[in-house]
Design a protein around this motif. Structure first.
Motif, PDB file in Angstrom:
ATOM      1  N   TYR A 139      -6.600   0.458   5.450  1.00  0.00           N
ATOM      2  CA  TYR A 139      -6.004   0.398   4.229  1.00  0.00           C
ATOM      3  C   TYR A 139      -7.036  -0.327   3.287  1.00  0.00           C
ATOM      4  O   TYR A 139      -7.562  -1.293   3.530  1.00  0.00           O
ATOM      5  CB  TYR A 139      -4.776  -0.563   4.277  1.00  0.00           C
ATOM      6  CG  TYR A 139      -3.996  -0.994   3.027  1.00  0.00           C
ATOM      7  CD1 TYR A 139      -3.471   0.042   2.466  1.00  0.00           C
ATOM      8  CD2 TYR A 139      -3.676  -2.349   2.691  1.00  0.00           C
ATOM      9  CE1 TYR A 139      -2.941  -0.389   1.031  1.00  0.00           C
ATOM     10  CE2 TYR A 139      -2.898  -2.841   1.751  1.00  0.00           C
ATOM     11  CZ  TYR A 139      -2.391  -1.706   0.763  1.00  0.00           C
ATOM     12  OH  TYR A 139      -1.825  -2.184  -0.255  1.00  0.00           O
ATOM     13  N   TYR A 140      -6.952   0.530   2.001  1.00  0.00           N
ATOM     14  CA  TYR A 140      -7.897  -0.058   1.051  1.00  0.00           C
ATOM     15  C   TYR A 140      -7.152  -0.250  -0.286  1.00  0.00           C
ATOM     16  O   TYR A 140      -6.312   0.331  -0.603  1.00  0.00           O
ATOM     17  CB  TYR A 140      -9.075   0.958   0.769  1.00  0.00           C
ATOM     18  CG  TYR A 140      -9.903   1.499   1.835  1.00  0.00           C
ATOM     19  CD1 TYR A 140     -10.976   0.909   1.972  1.00  0.00           C
ATOM     20  CD2 TYR A 140      -9.496   2.377   2.863  1.00  0.00           C
ATOM     21  CE1 TYR A 140     -12.027   1.144   2.985  1.00  0.00           C
ATOM     22  CE2 TYR A 140     -10.211   2.683   3.596  1.00  0.00           C
ATOM     23  CZ  TYR A 140     -11.405   2.191   3.858  1.00  0.00           C
ATOM     24  OH  TYR A 140     -12.447   2.597   4.867  1.00  0.00           O
ATOM     25  N   PHE A 141      -7.606  -1.380  -0.834  1.00  0.00           N
ATOM     26  CA  PHE A 141      -6.966  -1.757  -2.256  1.00  0.00           C
ATOM     27  C   PHE A 141      -8.062  -2.469  -3.076  1.00  0.00           C
ATOM     28  O   PHE A 141      -8.949  -3.243  -2.662  1.00  0.00           O
ATOM     29  CB  PHE A 141      -5.464  -2.360  -2.251  1.00  0.00           C
ATOM     30  CG  PHE A 141      -5.835  -3.721  -1.590  1.00  0.00           C
ATOM     31  CD1 PHE A 141      -6.018  -4.916  -2.357  1.00  0.00           C
ATOM     32  CD2 PHE A 141      -5.971  -3.964  -0.287  1.00  0.00           C
ATOM     33  CE1 PHE A 141      -6.099  -6.016  -1.490  1.00  0.00           C
ATOM     34  CE2 PHE A 141      -5.817  -4.985   0.455  1.00  0.00           C
ATOM     35  CZ  PHE A 141      -5.990  -6.195  -0.132  1.00  0.00           C
ATOM     36  N   ARG A 142      -7.812  -2.249  -4.439  1.00  0.00           N
ATOM     37  CA  ARG A 142      -8.672  -2.963  -5.527  1.00  0.00           C
ATOM     38  C   ARG A 142      -8.330  -4.266  -5.934  1.00  0.00           C
ATOM     39  O   ARG A 142      -7.198  -4.565  -5.686  1.00  0.00           O
ATOM     40  CB  ARG A 142      -8.741  -2.295  -6.610  1.00  0.00           C
ATOM     41  CG  ARG A 142      -9.761  -2.733  -7.549  1.00  0.00           C
ATOM     42  CD  ARG A 142      -9.626  -1.972  -8.872  1.00  0.00           C
ATOM     43  NE  ARG A 142      -8.495  -2.242  -9.463  1.00  0.00           N
ATOM     44  CZ  ARG A 142      -7.635  -1.259 -10.575  1.00  0.00           C
ATOM     45  NH1 ARG A 142      -8.325  -0.258 -10.674  1.00  0.00           N
ATOM     46  NH2 ARG A 142      -6.534  -1.689 -10.807  1.00  0.00           N
ATOM     47  N   THR A 143      -9.419  -5.269  -5.766  1.00  0.00           N
ATOM     48  CA  THR A 143      -9.097  -6.495  -6.437  1.00  0.00           C
ATOM     49  C   THR A 143      -9.947  -6.786  -7.662  1.00  0.00           C
ATOM     50  O   THR A 143     -10.642  -5.879  -7.830  1.00  0.00           O
ATOM     51  CB  THR A 143      -9.396  -7.829  -5.329  1.00  0.00           C
ATOM     52  OG1 THR A 143     -10.789  -7.808  -5.086  1.00  0.00           O
ATOM     53  CG2 THR A 143      -8.648  -7.354  -4.108  1.00  0.00           C
ATOM     54  N   LEU A 144      -9.924  -7.814  -8.530  1.00  0.00           N
ATOM     55  CA  LEU A 144     -10.581  -8.124  -9.439  1.00  0.00           C
ATOM     56  C   LEU A 144     -12.216  -8.184  -9.047  1.00  0.00           C
ATOM     57  O   LEU A 144     -13.155  -8.084  -9.729  1.00  0.00           O
ATOM     58  CB  LEU A 144     -10.414  -9.415 -10.132  1.00  0.00           C
ATOM     59  CG  LEU A 144      -8.758  -9.234 -10.775  1.00  0.00           C
ATOM     60  CD1 LEU A 144      -8.273 -10.529 -11.566  1.00  0.00           C
ATOM     61  CD2 LEU A 144      -8.749  -8.190 -11.767  1.00  0.00           C
ATOM     62  N   ASN A 145     -12.093  -8.516  -8.030  1.00  0.00           N
ATOM     63  CA  ASN A 145     -13.792  -8.807  -7.114  1.00  0.00           C
ATOM     64  C   ASN A 145     -14.221  -7.722  -6.427  1.00  0.00           C
ATOM     65  O   ASN A 145     -15.358  -7.813  -5.864  1.00  0.00           O
ATOM     66  CB  ASN A 145     -13.788  -9.925  -6.472  1.00  0.00           C
ATOM     67  CG  ASN A 145     -13.695 -11.351  -7.480  1.00  0.00           C
ATOM     68  OD1 ASN A 145     -14.042 -11.367  -8.623  1.00  0.00           O
ATOM     69  ND2 ASN A 145     -12.950 -12.220  -6.914  1.00  0.00           N
ATOM     70  N   GLY A 146     -13.302  -6.663  -6.178  1.00  0.00           N
ATOM     71  CA  GLY A 146     -13.940  -5.460  -5.356  1.00  0.00           C
ATOM     72  C   GLY A 146     -12.895  -4.971  -4.499  1.00  0.00           C
ATOM     73  O   GLY A 146     -11.866  -5.157  -4.720  1.00  0.00           O
ATOM     74  N   VAL A 147     -13.350  -3.983  -3.744  1.00  0.00           N
ATOM     75  CA  VAL A 147     -12.292  -3.252  -2.887  1.00  0.00           C
ATOM     76  C   VAL A 147     -12.313  -4.028  -1.651  1.00  0.00           C
ATOM     77  O   VAL A 147     -13.213  -4.595  -1.045  1.00  0.00           O
ATOM     78  CB  VAL A 147     -12.949  -1.856  -2.515  1.00  0.00           C
ATOM     79  CG1 VAL A 147     -11.861  -1.217  -1.411  1.00  0.00           C
ATOM     80  CG2 VAL A 147     -13.085  -0.782  -4.092  1.00  0.00           C
ATOM     81  N   ILE A 148     -11.012  -4.291  -1.114  1.00  0.00           N
ATOM     82  CA  ILE A 148     -10.822  -4.800   0.297  1.00  0.00           C
ATOM     83  C   ILE A 148     -10.280  -3.616   1.122  1.00  0.00           C
ATOM     84  O   ILE A 148      -9.561  -2.922   1.097  1.00  0.00           O
ATOM     85  CB  ILE A 148      -9.664  -5.770   0.213  1.00  0.00           C
ATOM     86  CG1 ILE A 148      -9.972  -6.887  -0.762  1.00  0.00           C
ATOM     87  CG2 ILE A 148      -9.424  -6.506   1.433  1.00  0.00           C
ATOM     88  CD1 ILE A 148     -10.219  -8.316  -0.225  1.00  0.00           C
ATOM     89  N   GLN A 149     -10.823  -3.698   2.510  1.00  0.00           N
ATOM     90  CA  GLN A 149     -10.395  -2.882   3.439  1.00  0.00           C
ATOM     91  C   GLN A 149      -9.947  -3.950   4.679  1.00  0.00           C
ATOM     92  O   GLN A 149     -10.356  -4.779   4.982  1.00  0.00           O
ATOM     93  CB  GLN A 149     -11.721  -2.181   4.115  1.00  0.00           C
ATOM     94  CG  GLN A 149     -11.240  -1.245   5.459  1.00  0.00           C
ATOM     95  CD  GLN A 149     -12.713  -0.897   6.105  1.00  0.00           C
ATOM     96  OE1 GLN A 149     -13.839  -1.363   5.688  1.00  0.00           O
ATOM     97  NE2 GLN A 149     -12.650  -0.021   6.831  1.00  0.00           N
ATOM     98  N   ILE A 150      -8.694  -3.226   4.890  1.00  0.00           N
ATOM     99  CA  ILE A 150      -7.982  -3.911   6.229  1.00  0.00           C
ATOM    100  C   ILE A 150      -7.669  -2.840   7.397  1.00  0.00           C
ATOM    101  O   ILE A 150      -7.322  -1.565   7.058  1.00  0.00           O
ATOM    102  CB  ILE A 150      -6.489  -4.487   5.925  1.00  0.00           C
ATOM    103  CG1 ILE A 150      -6.796  -5.511   4.860  1.00  0.00           C
ATOM    104  CG2 ILE A 150      -5.840  -5.122   6.795  1.00  0.00           C
ATOM    105  CD1 ILE A 150      -5.650  -5.991   4.041  1.00  0.00           C
TER     106      ILE A 150
END
Length: 179
Positions: A168-179
């Motif tokens: 699962y990937y999503f954008r944050t204010l500091n970049g992309v997170i992968q779970i």
């Protein structure tokens, strides 16, 4: 043997690509109404627009049925379709025109649901204040509580969240997170 159709939601209008070159308007949601999400589940296509959604078995200009159950986002997990009603209510059913479950409350009511995705056995809820998941008992778990200080209307937005290759990937204010 089956027919593949392509749809485009643009403001209050829904278009279907006929053949390979001509876009035809198949649904006008009305003045001041904006399509928020669309989904195909079972034999129906549905378009969400906050105060309700419309569904159709053909996706053609005629034959859209209005459903007054509020819907901002749709998702599918297994045999169930899910709909989110902002700010933080989720419902499930076995069909778009079926009976919807009681509400599951996800996260803080100060933040809206921006996306619904499924990954294996869980429904992933992207909200303005982070990502959450629901287990099979309807218990909500925050996946990213440490990111709540970054709460923002575009956090885990539909256009910035997705699943690929079991992650699962999503954008944050500091970049992309992968779970």
């Amino acid at each position: 043997t089956g027919v593949t159709n392509t749809y485009l939601c643009a403001g209050r209008y829904v278009y279907r690509l006929d053949g390979s070159t001509l876009w035809t308007m198949v649904l006008d949601l009305g003045v001041g109404v904006t399509a928020r999400d669309a989904i195909v589940h079972g034999a129906l296509i549905a378009v969400a627009y906050s105060t309700g959604f419309q569904h159709s078995a053909t996706g053609a200009s005629a034959g859209w049925t209005d459903d007054k159950n509020a819907a901002d986002r749709f998702g599918v997990l297994g045999q169930n379709v899910w709909r989110a009603d902002n700010p933080n209510s989720l419902y499930s059913a076995t069909a778009l025109n079926g009976t919807w479950s009681a509400a599951y409350t996800v996260g803080d009511s100060s933040f809206n649901v921006n996306s619904l995705h499924s990954l294996e056995q869980v429904i992933l809820v992207g909200k303005e204040d982070g990502s959450y998941t629901l287990d099979n008992q309807g218990i909500v778990y925050p996946l990213t509580p440490e990111l709540r200080p970054q709460a923002d209307p575009t956090f885990a937005a539909v256009r910035a969240a997705g699943t690929f290759n079991g992650d699962y990937y999503f954008r944050t204010l500091n970049g992309v997170i992968q779970i």
